[in-house]
Design a protein around this motif. Structure first.
Motif, PDB file in Angstrom:
ATOM      1  N   TYR A 169     -80.317  57.299 -10.609  1.00  0.00           N
ATOM      2  CA  TYR A 169     -79.313  56.721  -9.700  1.00  0.00           C
ATOM      3  C   TYR A 169     -79.852  55.437  -9.067  1.00  0.00           C
ATOM      4  N   LYS A 187     -77.590  58.639  -1.378  1.00  0.00           N
ATOM      5  CA  LYS A 187     -77.204  57.496  -2.215  1.00  0.00           C
ATOM      6  C   LYS A 187     -77.488  56.173  -1.501  1.00  0.00           C
ATOM      7  N   THR A 241     -74.423  64.992  -9.054  1.00  0.00           N
ATOM      8  CA  THR A 241     -74.102  63.667  -9.601  1.00  0.00           C
ATOM      9  C   THR A 241     -74.276  63.553 -11.106  1.00  0.00           C
TER      10      THR A 241
END
Length: 398
Positions: A386, A346, A379
């Motif tokens: 993302y 991330k 996720t």
């Protein structure tokens, strides 16, 4: 106080901005003022990108403007600003005077956020690193120590030397900070009064060979992204709404210029958010075997390690380690490996332009397809989705 003139609300504004931009807090205040200026139109902002002066600069004494926004560092500076006869807003609040309205970060809320974060991580021993001679640092120290004390725990305090001394941070200062880090009961959660102090604490931990965050977790203040990201490990930090302070100060000086009455009380804006980075992303644990396992996972998770590698590093049986791990953290060793890898993914997706295949390889995946499948399973989003949703603009310059 009587000002030299009043201007209609639609008239152009000429505002002097006496705020240093050498640190993130000052830059955020400037951003807030700039945002208000853009929205209002017809604003000219006069600003020197430097440290806060101890007295009014010569150009301001001759300046034909309409209002001033300043960080008032001392009483003589406050008196000089008032003598100019223009509306003044103080965005520091260290030397309050009834004649200068104050817009300021609520330092109690900053300290409460840091304390809550560290308490939630399971820490029961604490420290605070401040800076001598700075009222805002003392206010954060007092609030943090009181909050920790109310929870039933002691807090060790260390103060870096006053900024006005040169050199500001000498070798003797470094060694004293290292000694303080070494004497802290561990594991300890430490709040630093700002990100610069937090970076100093992290450097002292490295010199003392104290693992961060397993033995000392550190939280700074200001979320100065270049400073936080270059720290080793990256520094968790409170966002203290300095941009909102700048915006509110601009709105207030605008009103004073138009003839509105000055507020009777200071305006304190509460901090509500912490950006968690590696320096405090841990659960406090007194068990040395679990601490070893956590440290090994944090160091090597993105190298593609498996549970058997963690077991070897600790020297326990797999069943014993997994049972104790679940009892302490509520998840398995494998789940912790996945969690650490996912966090790193991330970070790279949000803060870099690296191709997905490179992100995959840097986080222990040999194949981009498998990397994408694992990420979506965890996720509910593809890596590209993302990245598009969480990408942050690069840090602004000074």
């Amino acid at each position: 106080m009587t000002f030299k003139k009043r201007l209609p609300a639609a008239s152009p504004r000429r505002i002097a901005l006496l705020v240093e931009t050498s640190m993130g807090s000052g830059r955020e205040i400037v951003k807030g003022v700039a945002r208000y200026a853009r929205e209002s139109g017809q604003w000219s902002v006069y600003h020197e990108p430097s440290h806060v002066k101890k007295s009014v600069p010569d150009w301001l004494k001759r300046w034909q403007g309409d209002g001033i926004i300043a960080r008032v560092r001392n009483k003589p500076l406050a008196a000089e600003l008032l003598a100019i006869g223009l509306p003044v807003i103080d965005v520091l609040g260290d030397w309050p005077t009834a004649a200068i309205p104050i817009v300021q970060v609520d330092d109690n809320s900053v300290a409460d956020l840091a304390a809550s974060h560290l308490l939630e991580r399971g820490f029961r021993q604490f420290g605070f690193c401040g800076i001598g001679g700075r009222h805002w640092a003392l206010k954060r120290q007092t609030a943090f120590v009181e909050t920790i004390g109310a929870a039933g725990y002691p807090c060790a305090v260390y103060q870096l030397p006053v900024w006005d001394r040169m050199p500001w941070f000498s070798e003797d200062d470094r060694q004293q900070l290292v000694a303080w880090v070494e004497m802290l009961p561990k594991p300890a959660g430490v709040m630093a009064c700002n990100d610069l102090a937090g970076q100093r604490v992290l450097a002292a931990c490295r010199q003392a060979d104290v693992p961060v965050p397993e033995e000392v977790a550190v939280v700074g203040v200001d979320n100065d992204e270049p400073l936080c990201e270059i720290s080793d490990p990256t520094l968790s930090s409170i966002i203290p709404v300095h941009e909102q302070v700048g915006y509110a100060a601009a709105a207030l000086v605008d009103g004073l210029i138009s003839g509105q009455p000055a507020p009777e009380q200071a305006l304190y804006l509460k901090a509500t958010e912490i950006v968690v980075r590696r320096s405090s992303d841990v659960l406090a644990v007194d068990d040395p075997d679990l601490a070893t396992a956590l440290r090994f996972i944090r160091t090597y998770a993105c190298d593609g390690i498996a549970v058997c590698d963690v077991v070897k590093s600790v020297g326990l049986s797999r069943s014993t380690l997994d049972r104790r791990f679940r009892e302490a953290f509520g998840r398995s060793v494998h789940e912790e490996i996945v969690r650490v890898r996912l966090q790193r993914i991330k970070e790279l997706l949000a803060h870099s332009e690296l191709p997905l295949i490179t992100v995959a390889r840097k986080t222990g995946f040999s194949h981009q397809e498998y990397f994408g499948a694992v990420f979506k399973a965890q996720t509910g989003m593809t890596p590209n989705e993302y990245r598009q949703e969480h990408r942050r603009p690069g840090p602004s310059g000074y």
